[in-house]
Design an enzyme around this catalytic site. Sequence first.
Site, PDB file in Angstrom:
ATOM      1  CB  SER A  17      -2.192   8.395   4.890  1.00 48.66           C
ATOM      2  OG  SER A  17      -2.672   7.099   5.134  1.00 48.66           O
ATOM      3  CG  ASP A 102       2.289   5.765  11.138  1.00 47.95           C
ATOM      4  OD1 ASP A 102       1.284   5.033  11.189  1.00 47.95           O
ATOM      5  OD2 ASP A 102       2.432   6.665  10.285  1.00 47.95           O
ATOM      6  CG  HIS A 136      -1.245   7.373   9.982  1.00 50.19           C
ATOM      7  ND1 HIS A 136      -0.252   7.039   9.097  1.00 50.19           N
ATOM      8  CD2 HIS A 136      -2.362   7.607   9.226  1.00 50.19           C
ATOM      9  CE1 HIS A 136      -0.718   7.054   7.869  1.00 50.19           C
ATOM     10  NE2 HIS A 136      -2.000   7.393   7.914  1.00 50.19           N
TER      11      HIS A 136
END
Length: 312
Positions: A17, A102, A136
């Site tokens: 991320s 995601d 995610h």
Amino acid sequence: MPIGNCNPSTFTISGISSGACMAIQFQYAWSSLVRGAAIVAGAPYLCAGGTIAGAEACLNTPYVEEPDVFFAAAEESAAMGLIDPLEGLANHTIFLFSGTADTVVPQPNMNNVVEMYAMAGASSRVHTFFNYSAEHAWVTSKYGNNCSFLGRPYVNNCDIDFGGRFLEAALKDFGMSWNATFGTMQESNLFSFDQTRFGASPQENSMATEGFVYIPKFCQDAATSSQCHLHVNMHGCRQDFLSIGTQYILQTQLNEWAETNHFIVVYPQATANDELVNPLGCFDWWGYASETYALKSGPQISIIRSMIQFFG
């Protein structure tokens, strides 16, 4: 805490991320130093354009991103000596993971990351893992929540040891052997260290005062540490120590492979700072700490570079 003396030609980096975005930024800025990068749910270099609004647009409307514009800007920075020549990216081992499920960093963002590596002539070095129905998270084959889960500690068991597979490929690309024995992590080999000695400041650049490093006994010995390799892994938003303790650090699966393949793994720590508009403890990929955030001179990139010099 032992100080490393690692092989200078085998440095690798990874992240998830915002940490993935920082890993990409560091890889572009210091392509002559980096030899490999493992990216989970990242965004293209410079796609935020230096603003939080740009970062949100980057994530939410990836179909209208213009990777060629980002790459042209990177070329301009390289021509000015603000980052390393982009040709260096073609010498890296590059692993990319993006889950089809995601909801935080939709997969088209990572398609644009791939496109930019192609512009740098690195297509043959890119390995994509884009067919997993993963939310995610940093993905493992041992730790974490169900693969489709979204939530803390943002580590999911998706039946893929992404970190391990990357380290194996990197070592083999370096012409080195890989020990396929999955090691045993020893929490006594995890050390905290003072990040302020490298320029970290929670107030000025949203870097925490404390970072972490995993150093196997083999790499703590001055007689053998030169045979070790340095790897830096960067957490995502809400994954820093002040948010979830060492949960993320202990569940990457990198530490087990560090034991059997002689890696020192550094875990830099960002931290929340409301005044800098970083309430979730993200690494800086939109310029909250400085307009130079994506360059060699960027505050967080400079801090991480200093860590590498110290531990490597």
